[in-house]
Write a protein that holds these residues in place. Structure first.
Motif, short mmCIF file in Angstrom:
data_model
loop_
_atom_site.label_atom_id
_atom_site.label_comp_id
_atom_site.label_asym_id
_atom_site.label_seq_id
_atom_site.Cartn_x
_atom_site.Cartn_y
_atom_site.Cartn_z
N GLU A 1 3.84 33.83 56.50
CA GLU A 1 5.03 33.05 56.84
C GLU A 1 6.34 33.79 56.59
N LEU A 2 6.25 35.04 56.16
CA LEU A 2 7.45 35.85 55.93
C LEU A 2 7.33 37.19 56.64
N PRO A 3 7.27 37.18 57.96
CA PRO A 3 7.14 38.45 58.69
C PRO A 3 8.32 39.38 58.39
N GLY A 4 7.99 40.62 58.13
CA GLY A 4 9.03 41.61 57.86
C GLY A 4 9.35 41.78 56.39
N VAL A 5 8.98 40.81 55.54
CA VAL A 5 9.22 40.96 54.09
C VAL A 5 8.22 41.95 53.53
N ILE A 6 8.71 42.97 52.84
CA ILE A 6 7.87 44.07 52.36
C ILE A 6 7.42 43.83 50.92
N GLU A 7 8.37 43.59 50.04
CA GLU A 7 8.04 43.40 48.62
C GLU A 7 9.20 42.76 47.90
N THR A 8 8.98 42.42 46.64
CA THR A 8 10.03 41.84 45.80
C THR A 8 10.17 42.65 44.52
N MET A 9 11.33 42.53 43.88
CA MET A 9 11.58 43.21 42.61
C MET A 9 12.26 42.22 41.65
N PRO A 10 11.48 41.66 40.71
CA PRO A 10 12.07 40.72 39.75
C PRO A 10 12.72 41.43 38.58
N THR A 11 13.77 40.84 38.03
CA THR A 11 14.43 41.35 36.83
C THR A 11 14.59 40.19 35.84
N PHE A 12 15.38 40.40 34.78
CA PHE A 12 15.65 39.35 33.81
C PHE A 12 16.18 38.08 34.49
N ARG A 13 17.03 38.26 35.48
CA ARG A 13 17.81 37.12 35.98
C ARG A 13 17.95 37.08 37.50
N SER A 14 17.23 37.94 38.21
CA SER A 14 17.39 37.98 39.65
C SER A 14 16.11 38.45 40.33
N LEU A 15 16.04 38.19 41.63
CA LEU A 15 14.93 38.66 42.44
C LEU A 15 15.49 39.33 43.69
N THR A 16 15.11 40.58 43.90
CA THR A 16 15.50 41.28 45.12
C THR A 16 14.33 41.25 46.10
N VAL A 17 14.63 40.89 47.33
CA VAL A 17 13.63 40.80 48.39
C VAL A 17 13.92 41.90 49.40
N PHE A 18 12.93 42.78 49.61
CA PHE A 18 13.07 43.89 50.56
C PHE A 18 12.39 43.51 51.87
N PHE A 19 13.05 43.81 52.98
CA PHE A 19 12.49 43.47 54.28
C PHE A 19 12.74 44.60 55.28
N ASP A 20 11.97 44.58 56.35
CA ASP A 20 12.10 45.57 57.42
C ASP A 20 13.10 45.04 58.44
N PRO A 21 14.28 45.66 58.56
CA PRO A 21 15.31 45.15 59.48
C PRO A 21 14.93 45.31 60.95
N LEU A 22 13.86 46.05 61.26
CA LEU A 22 13.39 46.15 62.64
C LEU A 22 12.49 44.98 63.01
N VAL A 23 12.06 44.22 61.99
CA VAL A 23 11.17 43.08 62.23
C VAL A 23 11.90 41.75 62.04
N THR A 24 12.79 41.71 61.05
CA THR A 24 13.51 40.48 60.74
C THR A 24 14.93 40.83 60.33
N ASP A 25 15.71 39.84 59.92
CA ASP A 25 17.08 40.12 59.46
C ASP A 25 17.43 39.21 58.28
N ARG A 26 18.59 39.44 57.74
CA ARG A 26 19.03 38.73 56.54
C ARG A 26 19.00 37.22 56.74
N ASP A 27 19.55 36.76 57.83
CA ASP A 27 19.66 35.31 58.05
C ASP A 27 18.29 34.65 58.15
N ALA A 28 17.35 35.29 58.83
CA ALA A 28 16.01 34.72 58.97
C ALA A 28 15.30 34.68 57.61
N VAL A 29 15.43 35.75 56.83
CA VAL A 29 14.80 35.78 55.51
C VAL A 29 15.42 34.71 54.61
N LEU A 30 16.74 34.63 54.63
CA LEU A 30 17.43 33.68 53.76
C LEU A 30 17.10 32.24 54.15
#
Length: 253
Positions: free
Chosen positions: A44-73
């Motif tokens: 259900e998250l095409p283009g999302v590659i991986e995540t990187m959790p920290t103490f207080r945040s989560l970074t979501v990496f995605f392939d911009p050739l498959v999806t974009d910021r607005d779709a992921v968000l």
């Protein structure tokens, strides 16, 4: 719950839940991370590659050739709202051996002197607490764990070491950690853990994960060497120090 979205180039975005080290923030980060993984595994998250959790945040990496910021968000928004109900009780519980003697503990006497108690009391304080793994970072498998008992909360060393031996158990500010690899470091070294925290051959290379809980069990230098020998010969499995793990139902919660 308050959060903010930070753009990280054209192939990642970061969801930031706060600005401090706090178990409640970690629960939200871990809940979101788990929800993203479930959606990704369900396709259900095409283009999302991986995540990187920290103490207080989560970074979501995605392939911009498959999806974009607005779709992921758009997909993440309901998951972020649900993350407010995240729990810190889902992690595994470990009891890891630590040698607090001799060369394994080069800063023990200095720490004891700085806070005005005996070396045995420092060991008792450090090994008597249960620590929450807030995140893995700095080095592969390096666990940032808290929270230290108040008397042990010292600033980093004024003069960092060029080389900290692998396995060193260290403290700084309100945190404790284990160095999986030899590296530079500025934390106070109280002991040594013989259990390897990272092995690329394992399905999950990092032994510990964010949300896990750790207690340290003092062992003698002789016991430490015996554990190292057993691990090197594969007679001892690192998983033997896993005290308990969540049930499938708990994982799904």
């Amino acid at each position: 719950m308050s959060f903010r979205i930070l753009d990280a180039g054209d192939a990642a975005l970061t969801i930031e839940f706060g600005s401090i080290i706090d178990p409640a923030l970690l629960a939200e980060v871990n809940a979101l991370d788990a929800a993203v993984l479930r959606r990704k595994q369900a396709g259900e998250l095409p283009g999302v590659i991986e995540t990187m959790p920290t103490f207080r945040s989560l970074t979501v990496f995605f392939d911009p050739l498959v999806t974009d910021r607005d779709a992921v968000l758009a997909t993440l928004q309901p998951l972020i709202a649900a993350a407010e109900h995240g729990s810190t009780t889902d992690g595994r519980h470990w009891r890891l051996p630590v040698c607090y003697e001799g060369e394994a503990a080069p800063d023990l006497a200095e720490v004891a002197g700085a806070i005005g108690i005996g070396e045995d009391e420092v060991v008792a304080l450090h090994s008597g607490a249960e620590y929450l793994v807030y995140m893995i970072g700095f080095l592969p498998g390096f666990p940032f764990m808290g929270d230290l008992p108040a008397p042990l909360r010292l600033p980093r060393r004024a003069q960092p070491r060029v080389r900290v031996p692998a396995g060193s158990v260290a403290i700084a500010t309100g945190l404790t950690a284990i160095y999986p690899w030899e590296s530079p470091g500025g934390w106070h070294l109280l002991g040594r853990c013989p259990v390897p925290l990272f092995d690329a051959r394992r399905t999950s290379p990092s032994l510990l994960a964010a949300g896990d809980r750790v207690r340290f069990v003092p062992v003698s230098a002789q016991e430490c060497r015996a554990i190292e020998a057993g691990l090197a010969s594969a007679e001892i499995d690192p998983m033997q120090w896993l005290e308990s793990a969540p049930t499938p139902a708990e994982n799904a919660a």
